[in-house]
Design an enzyme around this catalytic site. Structure first.
Site, PDB file in Angstrom:
ATOM      1  N   LYS A 101       0.811  -1.193   0.000  1.00  0.00           N
ATOM      2  CA  LYS A 101       0.000   0.000   0.000  1.00  0.00           C
ATOM      3  C   LYS A 101       0.859   1.265   0.000  1.00  0.00           C
ATOM      4  CE  LYS A 101      -2.501  -2.616   3.276  1.00  0.00           C
ATOM      5  NZ  LYS A 101      -2.795  -2.710   4.717  1.00  0.00           N
ATOM      6  N   GLY A 102       2.153   1.081   0.232  1.00  0.00           N
ATOM      7  CA  GLY A 102       3.041   2.233   0.454  1.00  0.00           C
ATOM      8  C   GLY A 102       3.090   3.240  -0.675  1.00  0.00           C
ATOM      9  N   GLU A 126       6.990   2.279  -6.705  1.00  0.00           N
ATOM     10  CA  GLU A 126       7.238   1.782  -5.347  1.00  0.00           C
ATOM     11  C   GLU A 126       7.513   2.952  -4.411  1.00  0.00           C
ATOM     12  OE1 GLU A 126       7.026  -0.257  -3.068  1.00  0.00           O
ATOM     13  OE2 GLU A 126       8.436  -1.913  -3.192  1.00  0.00           O
ATOM     14  N   ASP A 127       7.176   2.756  -3.154  1.00  0.00           N
ATOM     15  CA  ASP A 127       7.446   3.806  -2.175  1.00  0.00           C
ATOM     16  C   ASP A 127       8.942   3.949  -1.898  1.00  0.00           C
ATOM     17  OD1 ASP A 127       7.628   1.343  -0.880  1.00  0.00           O
ATOM     18  OD2 ASP A 127       6.258   1.847   0.749  1.00  0.00           O
ATOM     19  N   ASP A 137      14.723  -0.473  -0.586  1.00  0.00           N
ATOM     20  CA  ASP A 137      15.496  -0.693   0.639  1.00  0.00           C
ATOM     21  C   ASP A 137      16.497  -1.823   0.348  1.00  0.00           C
ATOM     22  OD1 ASP A 137      16.056  -0.341   3.410  1.00  0.00           O
ATOM     23  OD2 ASP A 137      14.617  -1.858   3.975  1.00  0.00           O
ATOM     24  N   LYS A 192      17.211   3.911  -0.431  1.00  0.00           N
ATOM     25  CA  LYS A 192      18.176   3.771   0.676  1.00  0.00           C
ATOM     26  C   LYS A 192      19.298   2.863   0.181  1.00  0.00           C
ATOM     27  CE  LYS A 192      15.156   2.868   4.353  1.00  0.00           C
ATOM     28  NZ  LYS A 192      14.854   2.277   5.665  1.00  0.00           N
ATOM     29  N   PHE A 227      14.701   4.608   9.318  1.00  0.00           N
ATOM     30  CA  PHE A 227      13.343   4.138   9.050  1.00  0.00           C
ATOM     31  C   PHE A 227      12.413   5.332   8.916  1.00  0.00           C
ATOM     32  CE2 PHE A 227       9.220   2.253   9.606  1.00  0.00           C
ATOM     33  CZ  PHE A 227       9.337   1.102   8.843  1.00  0.00           C
ATOM     34  N   VAL A 228      11.755   5.417   7.756  1.00  0.00           N
ATOM     35  CA  VAL A 228      10.920   6.585   7.485  1.00  0.00           C
ATOM     36  C   VAL A 228       9.447   6.206   7.374  1.00  0.00           C
ATOM     37  CG1 VAL A 228      12.683   8.042   6.439  1.00  0.00           C
ATOM     38  CG2 VAL A 228      11.489   6.363   5.017  1.00  0.00           C
ATOM     39  N   ASP A 276       4.500   3.242   6.129  1.00  0.00           N
ATOM     40  CA  ASP A 276       3.920   2.949   7.438  1.00  0.00           C
ATOM     41  C   ASP A 276       4.926   2.347   8.409  1.00  0.00           C
ATOM     42  OD1 ASP A 276       4.111   0.359   6.084  1.00  0.00           O
ATOM     43  OD2 ASP A 276       2.927  -0.412   7.761  1.00  0.00           O
ATOM     44  N   ARG A 290       0.796   6.289   7.645  1.00  0.00           N
ATOM     45  CA  ARG A 290       0.717   6.467   6.187  1.00  0.00           C
ATOM     46  C   ARG A 290       0.127   7.821   5.831  1.00  0.00           C
ATOM     47  NH1 ARG A 290       1.725   1.463   3.774  1.00  0.00           N
ATOM     48  NH2 ARG A 290       0.894  -0.356   4.833  1.00  0.00           N
TER      49      ARG A 290
HETATM   50  P1  IMP Z   1      12.836  -3.947   0.257  1.00  0.00           P
HETATM   51  O1  IMP Z   1      13.696  -4.186   1.459  1.00  0.00           O
HETATM   52  O2  IMP Z   1      13.545  -3.124  -0.791  1.00  0.00           O
HETATM   53  O3  IMP Z   1      12.283  -5.216  -0.286  1.00  0.00           O
HETATM   54  O4  IMP Z   1      11.630  -3.063   0.761  1.00  0.00           O
HETATM   55  C1  IMP Z   1      10.408  -3.644   0.962  1.00  0.00           C
HETATM   56  C2  IMP Z   1       9.382  -2.761   1.549  1.00  0.00           C
HETATM   57  O5  IMP Z   1       9.719  -2.531   2.893  1.00  0.00           O
HETATM   58  C3  IMP Z   1       9.181  -1.399   0.948  1.00  0.00           C
HETATM   59  O6  IMP Z   1       8.376  -1.393  -0.199  1.00  0.00           O
HETATM   60  C4  IMP Z   1       8.458  -0.727   2.099  1.00  0.00           C
HETATM   61  O7  IMP Z   1       7.089  -1.049   2.073  1.00  0.00           O
HETATM   62  C5  IMP Z   1       9.128  -1.357   3.291  1.00  0.00           C
HETATM   63  N1  IMP Z   1      10.158  -0.447   3.816  1.00  0.00           N
HETATM   64  C6  IMP Z   1      11.477  -0.482   3.629  1.00  0.00           C
HETATM   65  N2  IMP Z   1      12.088   0.528   4.260  1.00  0.00           N
HETATM   66  C7  IMP Z   1      11.105   1.214   4.867  1.00  0.00           C
HETATM   67  C8  IMP Z   1      11.086   2.400   5.689  1.00  0.00           C
HETATM   68  O8  IMP Z   1      12.086   3.047   5.980  1.00  0.00           O
HETATM   69  N3  IMP Z   1       9.850   2.783   6.126  1.00  0.00           N
HETATM   70  C9  IMP Z   1       8.705   2.123   5.840  1.00  0.00           C
HETATM   71  N4  IMP Z   1       8.673   1.041   5.059  1.00  0.00           N
HETATM   72  C10 IMP Z   1       9.866   0.592   4.593  1.00  0.00           C
HETATM   73 MG    MG Z   2       6.214  -1.007  -0.231  1.00  0.00          MG
END
Ligand code: IMP
Ligand code: MG
Length: 194
Positions: A55-56, A111-112, A115, A143, A164-165, A171, A177
């Site tokens: 949902k991000g 994508e939001d 990470d 990041k 962490f944002v 969220d 959110r």
């Molecule tokens: P990934 O680690 O790149 O697979 O990130 C997966 C998901 O983790 C992202 O789409 C976000 O929904 C969540 N996420 C990663 N870092 C953050 C953060 O700093 N705040 C909130 N959600 C996060």
């Molecule tokens: Mg996400």
């Protein structure tokens, strides 16, 4: 002495959380409009199919879509990465699939935040099997310090440090959110200097 609060936290734990603004709403809006122009400039004549990762990405996707001129369609996909805290396990599962086929289409994955990259890596594998014309990736936040998977975004709103944002769709345990700005979440009591 008790301080006044904007809302009453549900638990003692929530009462210890605080958010410090990192990217104000106005700055987000300016950058999202620029990103929309970059995307349209790269594909001036093509219908663009925006796929939001729930949902991000919801606020980012709606703001971005409104700023892209011409032919734009939308769809959504949802994934879960096992875990609702500030760290994910890295195992990704599809929880809601797209409504329509992406075969032959120019897909922009929205994508939001990028990470570890595990989510995006998983999604790109799924999408590539479906034979789109091409796939590009737009993320609001990146990041890079946290990256594990070898993936990159074609359009990045803001590169941020390893914190962490929350806010603007992002969220913590489904909360925050609805904040307009993106901010850094701090858990636990802050050490107060007297
Ligand atoms: P990934 O680690 O790149 O697979 O990130 C997966 C998901 O983790 C992202 O789409 C976000 O929904 C969540 N996420 C990663 N870092 C953050 C953060 O700093 N705040 C909130 N959600 C996060
Ligand atoms: Mg996400």
């Amino acid at each position: 002495m008790a301080k006044s609060r904007r809302y009453k936290p549900k638990s003692k734990r929530q009462a210890l959380e605080s958010v410090r603004t990192l990217i104000p709403w106005e700055r987000i809006q300016r950058r999202v409009a620029e990103m929309a122009q970059e995307i349209r400039r790269d594909f001036p004549l093509e219908p663009l199919h925006l796929v939001g990762v729930l949902k991000g990405s919801i606020f980012f996707l709606t703001d971005l879509a409104r700023e892209i001129s011409g032919d734009v369609s939308l769809d959504f996909i949802a994934v879960s990465s096992y875990g609702s805290g500030t760290h994910t396990s890295g195992q990704v599962k599809l929880t809601r699939d797209l409504d329509s086929s992406i075969e032959g289409r120019t897909v922009i994955v929205v994508e939001d935040i990028l990470d570890t990259g595990m989510t995006l890596q998983y999604l790109l594998r799924v999408f590539e099997q479906r034979k789109p014309r091409r796939i590009r990736v737009a993320v609001l936040l990146d990041k890079p310090e946290r990256r594990i998977a070898k993936v990159r975004a074609d359009y990045v709103g803001f590169t941020i440090p390893n914190e962490f944002v929350v806010g603007y769709g992002l969220d913590y345990a489904e909360r925050y959110r609805n904040l307009a700005d993106v901010g850094v979440l701090t858990l636990g009591a802050k050490v107060k200097k007297s």
